[in-house]
Scaffold this active site. Structure first.
Site, PDB file in Angstrom:
ATOM      1  NE  ARG A 198      14.417  70.659  90.203  1.00 47.66           N
ATOM      2  CZ  ARG A 198      15.251  71.265  91.052  1.00 47.66           C
ATOM      3  NH1 ARG A 198      15.117  71.083  92.367  1.00 47.66           N
ATOM      4  NH2 ARG A 198      16.216  72.041  90.608  1.00 47.66           N
ATOM      5  CB  CYS A 257      20.413  68.176  95.249  1.00 49.44           C
ATOM      6  SG  CYS A 257      21.193  69.457  96.248  1.00 49.44           S
TER       7      CYS A 257
END
Length: 302
Positions: A198, A257
């Protein structure tokens, strides 16, 4: 008072001493938001209060607006951050803590069954409210059960309303504007807690744009745990973060994040390692990537 981690045995000692204590189950699943409450209902530490990431630990939010920004409901006050899981205002969160009977003289113990991915959110939010006596149950529900701890599926009785009073924040919260102003400067070093794929932009299951904030380092939050699901020893965590930072000042670290949740285990690990209290960018990639005009990057950082 426990302020970072608490072991199963230490929790049992607190319970046996009948210390002012509240245990919170923060189990959740981003892909199945109803799963955490179902897991709690099926098995939880007796007396534990369920804290739902979406409804208790986040502000309400709606669909992306015309410009890509996330529109947030205002009826409960202005949220403290944006992104997929906006922080509620301190006033709204204090009201929730009071509604479940949590008071300023209590020790909080938080846990989940998800590798500390979600309970860290409540740990950080209590610090943000000025409450230092909060600790993560090391190893989570799995460690509790492995040590023979009782679990129950009973419905817990409601608690009397308390009056939790917020204090001066013990946690550092930074905004998108603050991150933008210091982007690329030596006095800010971002650590992205998402999985490597990611971070590199190879996959993106949750947000509309793949990639990462330019200059961010990558440390997937699961790397803080050993094979037993407990945090690695402080000395090992310190060595790993120092290797990642490669001479950068730990005091300059800002954690992020996808939506400000799984960044917290990295922040907690640095505190366990003796590297100080570092900052959290709660809006994280979901707010950054929805803000027009901000740069993004794919691939690994050089």
């Amino acid at each position: 008072m426990y302020t970072t981690l608490v072991s199963v045995e230490q929790l049992r000692q607190l319970q046996a001493a009948k210390a002012p204590l509240m245990v919170f189950d923060c189990s959740f699943d981003l892909m199945k938001p109803e799963a955490g409450a179902q897991q709690y209902a099926a098995a939880h530490i007796p007396g534990a209060v369920y804290a739902n990431l979406d409804s208790d630990l986040s502000a309400k939010h709606g669909m992306p607006g015309a410009q890509g920004d996330v529109v947030v409901a205002q009826e409960d006050g202005v949220p403290a951050s944006g992104g997929r899981h906006p922080l509620p205002s301190r006033e709204k969160f204090a009201a929730w803590l009071s509604s479940v009977g949590f008071s300023n003289d209590m020790q909080a113990v938080v846990y989940d069954r998800n590798g500390t991915n979600y309970c860290g959110r409540l740990w950080w939010m209590l610090k943000w409210m000025g409450h230092d006596a909060v600790a993560v149950l090391d190893g989570g529900l799995q460690a509790w059960q492995a040590a023979g701890g009782e679990v129950t599926n009973r419905e817990e009785p409601t608690h009397f309303q308390s009056n939790f009073v917020p204090g001066e924040p013990l946690a550092k919260l930074v905004t998108t504007d603050a991150v933008v102003r210091r982007l690329g400067q030596s006095d800010q070093n971002l650590i992205d807690a998402r999985a490597a794929a990611r971070y590199r932009g190879e996959v993106e299951p949750l947000d509309p744009i793949a990639g990462h904030i330019p200059g961010a380092l990558n440390r997937p939050f699961a790397e803080n745990l050993g094979p037993d699901g407990k945090f690695k020893p402080a000395s090992q965590l310190r060595a790993e973060f120092e290797a990642l930072l490669a001479g950068r000042d730990p005091a300059t670290v800002v954690h992020q994040c996808g939506s400000g949740v799984s960044a917290v285990p990295n922040l907690l690990a640095m505190q366990i390692a003796g590297l100080g209290t570092t900052a959290l960018y709660a809006g994280s990639w979901s707010e950054w990537s929805n803000t027009p005009g901000l740069p993004t990057r794919q691939g690994a950082e050089p």
